[in-house]
Design a protein around this motif. Structure first.
Motif, mmCIF file in Angstrom:
data_model
loop_
_atom_site.group_PDB
_atom_site.id
_atom_site.type_symbol
_atom_site.label_atom_id
_atom_site.label_comp_id
_atom_site.label_asym_id
_atom_site.label_seq_id
_atom_site.Cartn_x
_atom_site.Cartn_y
_atom_site.Cartn_z
ATOM 1 N N LEU A 191 59.296 -53.006 2.496
ATOM 2 C CA LEU A 191 58.155 -53.914 2.515
ATOM 3 C C LEU A 191 58.161 -54.834 1.305
ATOM 4 C CD1 LEU A 191 55.348 -54.860 3.519
ATOM 5 C CD2 LEU A 191 54.368 -52.946 2.232
ATOM 6 N N LEU A 192 58.377 -54.266 0.118
ATOM 7 C CA LEU A 192 58.420 -55.092 -1.092
ATOM 8 C C LEU A 192 59.595 -56.055 -1.069
ATOM 9 C CD1 LEU A 192 57.454 -52.527 -3.883
ATOM 10 C CD2 LEU A 192 56.037 -54.312 -2.882
ATOM 11 N N ALA A 193 60.750 -55.600 -0.577
ATOM 12 C CA ALA A 193 61.909 -56.492 -0.486
ATOM 13 C C ALA A 193 61.638 -57.650 0.467
ATOM 14 C CB ALA A 193 63.141 -55.703 -0.024
ATOM 15 N N ALA A 194 60.998 -57.363 1.597
ATOM 16 C CA ALA A 194 60.691 -58.416 2.571
ATOM 17 C C ALA A 194 59.697 -59.422 2.001
ATOM 18 C CB ALA A 194 60.147 -57.799 3.856
ATOM 19 N N LEU A 195 58.650 -58.920 1.338
ATOM 20 C CA LEU A 195 57.639 -59.828 0.790
ATOM 21 C C LEU A 195 58.193 -60.633 -0.380
ATOM 22 C CD1 LEU A 195 54.411 -57.641 0.958
ATOM 23 C CD2 LEU A 195 55.206 -59.388 2.547
ATOM 24 N N TYR A 196 59.047 -60.029 -1.183
ATOM 25 C CA TYR A 196 59.693 -60.759 -2.274
ATOM 26 C C TYR A 196 60.508 -61.924 -1.706
ATOM 27 C CZ TYR A 196 62.445 -61.555 -6.533
ATOM 28 O OH TYR A 196 63.038 -62.134 -7.637
ATOM 29 N N THR A 197 61.263 -61.655 -0.648
ATOM 30 C CA THR A 197 62.073 -62.703 -0.026
ATOM 31 C C THR A 197 61.194 -63.787 0.568
ATOM 32 O OG1 THR A 197 63.766 -61.048 0.511
ATOM 33 C CG2 THR A 197 63.859 -63.132 1.696
ATOM 34 N N LEU A 198 60.107 -63.384 1.212
ATOM 35 C CA LEU A 198 59.206 -64.343 1.839
ATOM 36 C C LEU A 198 58.603 -65.305 0.817
ATOM 37 C CD1 LEU A 198 57.917 -64.985 4.652
ATOM 38 C CD2 LEU A 198 55.990 -63.565 3.935
ATOM 39 N N SER A 199 58.339 -64.827 -0.394
ATOM 40 C CA SER A 199 57.657 -65.643 -1.398
ATOM 41 C C SER A 199 58.596 -66.281 -2.417
ATOM 42 C CB SER A 199 56.630 -64.785 -2.150
ATOM 43 O OG SER A 199 57.270 -63.754 -2.866
ATOM 44 N N ASP A 200 59.887 -65.978 -2.358
ATOM 45 C CA ASP A 200 60.804 -66.497 -3.377
ATOM 46 C C ASP A 200 60.953 -68.009 -3.264
ATOM 47 O OD1 ASP A 200 63.057 -65.997 -5.432
ATOM 48 O OD2 ASP A 200 64.007 -67.209 -3.878
ATOM 49 N N PHE A 201 60.992 -68.652 -4.422
ATOM 50 C CA PHE A 201 61.199 -70.088 -4.480
ATOM 51 C C PHE A 201 62.470 -70.463 -5.241
ATOM 52 C CE2 PHE A 201 60.719 -73.897 -7.169
ATOM 53 C CZ PHE A 201 60.806 -74.861 -6.175
ATOM 54 N N GLY A 202 62.723 -69.781 -6.366
ATOM 55 C CA GLY A 202 63.818 -70.172 -7.235
ATOM 56 C C GLY A 202 65.179 -70.113 -6.573
ATOM 57 N N ALA A 203 65.517 -68.979 -5.952
ATOM 58 C CA ALA A 203 66.855 -68.811 -5.378
ATOM 59 C C ALA A 203 67.081 -69.749 -4.202
ATOM 60 C CB ALA A 203 67.063 -67.360 -4.949
ATOM 61 N N VAL A 204 66.117 -69.815 -3.285
ATOM 62 C CA VAL A 204 66.322 -70.638 -2.092
ATOM 63 C C VAL A 204 66.381 -72.125 -2.444
ATOM 64 C CG1 VAL A 204 65.301 -68.931 -0.552
ATOM 65 C CG2 VAL A 204 63.827 -70.666 -1.600
ATOM 66 N N SER A 205 65.651 -72.535 -3.474
ATOM 67 C CA SER A 205 65.669 -73.944 -3.861
ATOM 68 C C SER A 205 67.012 -74.326 -4.474
ATOM 69 C CB SER A 205 64.542 -74.240 -4.840
ATOM 70 O OG SER A 205 63.288 -74.039 -4.239
ATOM 71 N N LEU A 206 67.475 -73.531 -5.423
ATOM 72 C CA LEU A 206 68.717 -73.865 -6.104
ATOM 73 C C LEU A 206 69.936 -73.678 -5.222
ATOM 74 C CD1 LEU A 206 67.935 -72.378 -9.631
ATOM 75 C CD2 LEU A 206 67.896 -74.767 -8.937
ATOM 76 N N LEU A 207 69.838 -72.790 -4.242
ATOM 77 C CA LEU A 207 70.956 -72.574 -3.322
ATOM 78 C C LEU A 207 70.798 -73.367 -2.027
ATOM 79 C CD1 LEU A 207 71.453 -68.744 -3.912
ATOM 80 C CD2 LEU A 207 72.954 -70.608 -4.645
ATOM 81 N N ARG A 208 69.808 -74.261 -1.998
ATOM 82 C CA ARG A 208 69.653 -75.263 -0.933
ATOM 83 C C ARG A 208 69.491 -74.641 0.454
ATOM 84 N NH1 ARG A 208 74.835 -78.811 -2.950
ATOM 85 N NH2 ARG A 208 74.256 -78.931 -5.164
ATOM 86 N N TYR A 209 68.646 -73.637 0.527
ATOM 87 C CA TYR A 209 68.292 -73.064 1.826
ATOM 88 C C TYR A 209 66.793 -73.256 2.006
ATOM 89 C CZ TYR A 209 67.942 -69.831 5.758
ATOM 90 O OH TYR A 209 67.713 -69.275 7.003
ATOM 91 N N GLU A 210 66.413 -74.116 2.930
ATOM 92 C CA GLU A 210 65.000 -74.493 3.062
ATOM 93 C C GLU A 210 64.211 -73.400 3.762
ATOM 94 O OE1 GLU A 210 62.345 -78.356 4.438
ATOM 95 O OE2 GLU A 210 64.188 -77.871 5.523
ATOM 96 N N THR A 211 63.226 -72.867 3.068
ATOM 97 C CA THR A 211 62.290 -71.904 3.626
ATOM 98 C C THR A 211 60.876 -72.454 3.452
ATOM 99 O OG1 THR A 211 62.084 -70.708 1.535
ATOM 100 C CG2 THR A 211 63.815 -69.986 3.057
ATOM 101 N N PHE A 212 59.905 -71.638 3.830
ATOM 102 C CA PHE A 212 58.524 -72.106 3.731
ATOM 103 C C PHE A 212 58.113 -72.372 2.288
ATOM 104 C CE2 PHE A 212 56.910 -71.827 7.997
ATOM 105 C CZ PHE A 212 55.766 -72.602 7.919
ATOM 106 N N THR A 213 58.571 -71.557 1.364
ATOM 107 C CA THR A 213 58.190 -71.783 -0.025
ATOM 108 C C THR A 213 58.732 -73.109 -0.535
ATOM 109 O OG1 THR A 213 60.126 -70.484 -0.687
ATOM 110 C CG2 THR A 213 58.013 -69.342 -0.614
ATOM 111 N N ALA A 214 59.955 -73.462 -0.135
ATOM 112 C CA ALA A 214 60.514 -74.748 -0.536
ATOM 113 C C ALA A 214 59.731 -75.894 0.085
ATOM 114 C CB ALA A 214 61.985 -74.825 -0.132
ATOM 115 N N ALA A 215 59.338 -75.739 1.364
ATOM 116 C CA ALA A 215 58.559 -76.784 2.026
ATOM 117 C C ALA A 215 57.198 -76.952 1.359
ATOM 118 C CB ALA A 215 58.391 -76.440 3.503
#
Length: 544
Positions: free
Chosen positions: A212-236
């Motif tokens: 559960l914590l791993a899933a929620l951490y991934t759902l809310s992460d901004f730093g990794a997805v932004s720098l690695l150019r994978y658009e998720t909801f946090t980046a949007a």
């Protein structure tokens, strides 16, 4: 003599509970109000936008972003769990050489901020990164597959989140009475069938809590997805806030994250059920006889070494490379004394506040279960799932319009940390209380002790290991938190995370490396403290 195996206790075996004290109820109401504040802000902003915000959600591009976000969450959770469970077994159930040392190494990814790891991954494994240059010099390799996009985001987040699953799973392995598995083996079941039908079901609550914590951490992460150019909801959401300056649209997008977080928490709660996990009788379980690895010893050590290199040794080497290269080129380093003091001070204060809040809430959840208590527990995970930037802006809105005196003060920053990280300490307190037989507390009450005396003299001493683990986890998370510190900190308040981000954003890699290395070293201290106080397996036992 071995204790009675720790199995599920029938509901009728519990001593009937009275209504919770008024103080616990009032505290629960106050915490609930704090937790729902960001959601209220999101609703107000979305309502102000009218139909425009909802038309945004209906666009095909947003549907694609939702799909990419869910794909990443599911993939990271599966990979992190698949990695954590075998490691937990190796650390607790085998004769693995150096288990004390490996226990420390395997939880160190918790101290690495996701944006630091993403910067390292991009620089080392990118198309023209350090690895490609080395391979070109040795073997003439001119191009490597791109690390950017889904593969890089999955790699980074899975390697950073598997300790969330590892810690509770390893603690559950240690608590599991070997008599349960021995009975199954005596009935003719093989090792694999015993693991699937006896061990794994007993570990399910711990695995589910960590997943559960791993899933929620991934759902809310901004730093990794932004720098690695994978658009998720946090980046949007970040684009809407920072680039389009459209807070109403970003609020509508954030409400989708709230729904996703609630769905994930509901799935975890359903997998947990109504089980209780304290023993039916007194005494201590027998120690498990380590399983000899024999010829699998060296493959196991090689696998753990590979994980350690990918999560800590390799990134540290890249950071040192940046630092030495910058110093050689004459680049001026940052002054880090004040950011260090700020980081340690606010992290320690936040951890202390979170523990103080978690203790009475944990008592309410475990000793006075009700629908209100269950809703409160689930509500704590909504804040954990929200992006830090959304929570920060919600508190800015609140302070400007309702509580102006606390605007841009540490009070506001600490309140945001309670919303963001309460699950870490509350989960630890709840897990510890579930291991305390309520009859022990009832016995103290029959001896004339007041509820407050029972709490301080019986309950808290019994769960202080779990509370220490929760405080250490909170300290780690606050140390590497970025958006809330950037937006809510007082003017001129710099932490190691904020100065690292600023240096990396301006491509001052030597400065980013120096602050990153210091951040990782300082964030490792809580784990070292627990190990020093509670022995080589202290971090595992305390995380239960």
């Amino acid at each position: 003599m071995a204790s009675v195996p720790a199995v599920q206790t029938l509901p009728g075996s519990f001593i009937p509970r009275r209504s919770p004290p008024v103080g616990l109820t009032l505290l629960a109401v106050a915490v609930t109000a704090l937790l729902v504040l960001p959601v209220i802000y999101l609703g107000i902003r979305s309502f102000d936008a009218g139909t425009e915000a909802w038309q945004l959600l209906a666009r095909p591009r947003i549907a694609a972003v939702i799909g990419r976000s869910l794909l990443l969450v599911v993939s990271v959770t599966v990979v992190a769990t698949a990695l954590a469970v075998p490691i937990a077994w190796l650390l607790t159930r085998t004769d693995l050489p150096g288990r004390r040392w490996w226990t420390v190494v395997m939880v160190l990814p918790l101290v690495v901020p996701s944006f630091v790891y993403a910067l390292v991954a991009g620089t080392a494994l990118g198309p023209r990164g350090l690895l490609q240059k080395a391979l070109e010099a040795l073997f003439g390799v001119t191009e490597l597959p791109s690390i950017y996009g889904f593969p890089g985001a999955l790699l980074a987040l899975a390697l950073l989140t598997y300790p969330y699953v590892l810690l509770p799973t390893a603690a559950a392995f240690r608590r599991l009475d070997p008599a349960l598995e021995e009975v199954s083996r005596c009935l003719g079941r093989g090792a694999m069938r015993t693991f699937a039908t006896v061990t794994l079901p007993a570990l399910r609550p711990a695995i589910a809590a960590g997943a559960l914590l791993a899933a929620l951490y991934t759902l809310s992460d901004f730093g990794a997805v932004s720098l690695l150019r994978y658009e998720t909801f946090t980046a949007a959401i970040f684009v809407q806030y920072q680039s389009a300056f459209d807070r109403a649209a970003a609020a509508a997008l954030s409400l989708v994250l709230v729904v996703a977080a609630i769905a994930i928490v509901a799935l975890e709660a359903r997998s947990r059920g109504r089980s209780r996990y304290h023993a039916l009788g007194p005494g201590a379980s027998r120690e498990y006889r380590p399983t000899p690895l024999r010829r699998w010893r060296w493959p196991a050590l090689a696998g753990l070494s590979l994980v350690a290199f990918a999560t800590t040794v390799g990134p540290a080497a890249v950071l040192l490379y940046w630092l030495v290269r910058g110093l050689t080129a004459g680049e001026e380093l940052l002054e880090l004394v004040q950011p260090l003091v700020n980081s340690v001070g606010v992290s320690a204060l936040a951890a202390a506040i979170l523990v103080v809040v978690a203790i009475p809430l944990g008592v309410l959840l475990v000793r006075y279960p009700s629908r209100m208590a269950a809703l409160l527990e689930r509500g704590t995970y909504v804040g954990f799932a929200l992006p830090g930037i959304t929570v920060a802006i919600a508190f800015i809105f609140f302070s400007i319009n309702v509580a102006r005196p606390i605007y841009q003060t540490l009070v506001l920053l600490l309140a945001a940390y309670v919303v963001l990280f309460l699950p870490t300490t509350l989960g630890a307190a709840r897990a510890g209380l579930l291991q305390v037989d309520p009859r022990t507390e009832e016995a103290a009450r029959t001896l004339g002790k007041s509820p407050r005396q029972v709490l301080w003299r019986v309950t808290i001493p019994a769960v202080r290991g779990s509370l220490a683990a929760g405080a250490a986890m909170a300290f780690l998370l606050v140390m590497k938190e970025l958006p809330a510190a950037l937006l809510l900190g007082p003017i001129g308040f710099r932490t190691l995370a904020t100065v690292t981000w600023a240096a990396a954003d301006e491509a001052f890699f030597a400065q980013a490396a120096s602050s990153s290395l210091l951040l990782i070293v300082v964030a490792s201290l809580p784990i070292a403290f627990i190990l020093a106080r509670r022995g080589p397996t202290g971090i595992l036992r305390a995380s239960g």
